[in-house]
Design an enzyme around this catalytic site. Sequence first.
Site, mmCIF file in Angstrom:
data_model
loop_
_atom_site.group_PDB
_atom_site.id
_atom_site.type_symbol
_atom_site.label_atom_id
_atom_site.label_comp_id
_atom_site.label_asym_id
_atom_site.label_seq_id
_atom_site.Cartn_x
_atom_site.Cartn_y
_atom_site.Cartn_z
ATOM 1 C CG ASP A 167 -1.669 1.225 1.467
ATOM 2 O OD1 ASP A 167 -2.380 1.641 0.539
ATOM 3 O OD2 ASP A 167 -1.552 1.816 2.557
ATOM 4 C CB THR A 210 -1.959 3.622 -3.867
ATOM 5 O OG1 THR A 210 -2.533 4.727 -3.170
ATOM 6 C CG2 THR A 210 -1.757 4.005 -5.329
ATOM 7 C CB SER A 211 -7.209 3.863 -2.171
ATOM 8 O OG SER A 211 -7.405 2.555 -1.683
ATOM 9 C CE LYS A 265 -5.226 -1.019 -1.292
ATOM 10 N NZ LYS A 265 -4.058 -0.360 -0.663
ATOM 11 C CG ASP A 268 -1.502 7.794 0.864
ATOM 12 O OD1 ASP A 268 -0.638 8.673 0.849
ATOM 13 O OD2 ASP A 268 -2.309 7.604 -0.059
ATOM 14 C CG ASP A 313 -1.781 2.302 6.626
ATOM 15 O OD1 ASP A 313 -2.222 3.323 7.191
ATOM 16 O OD2 ASP A 313 -1.998 2.056 5.432
#
Length: 225
Positions: A19, A112-113, A144, A21, A169
């Site tokens: 991931d 990543t989103s 996600k 962030d 995270d």
Amino acid sequence: MSGSDSAAATSRYSAFLFDMDGTILNSIAAAERIWGVWALRHGLDVASFLPTIHGARAVDTVARLALPGVDPEQEAIGITLAEIADVEGIVEISGAADFLRSLPADKWAVVTSAPRDLAARRMKAAGIPVPAVLVTAEDVAAGKPHPDGYLLAASKLNVDARDCLVFEDAAVGIAAGEAAGATVMVVTATHFHPLASPHPSINSYETMFTEIDSDGLMLLQERGA
């Protein structure tokens, strides 16, 4: 490395999937500045709303609120442009850049989103190398906690997601890694409160390194462990 399950520390993996962030860089201050302004504009309780933004695509975060007269797609575009313009205070998770540079280019990816332009901007601001395989918000129909991003990244690396170690995270990202069938490692560097999880965890990458066996599989190691 800590956690009740030591399997992640002893298994070998075809690839590492990260991931962004909160996992390889810390963008909390910048993200919460932008989202805080947006939340105030829409009459939301900022303190209770901000914890819900992490790990999910902006369009999904806005859509989940079901605000009358608010178009999630248009709002997400505006939020993303504001985030691209504001990268003040974005830094790597300790040791992340060097750790990523030590990995073979064909054995890791970022999932990543964030939209692609924002992901590239944040990684540059934090000094994080841009991977050969970068899966972003635009690349999947379902973000996600759905596993689509991790499954796509594994496919692009020509490996099975079940043979990968996912670094995450946030709860939605952990759920995505689990749904993909991968082993999950939780990165706790940005956690203000303990996250209930059965998975092993690391706080930084400062002491982490990898060994590659004769089959090209990677073992995650910790100096001094």
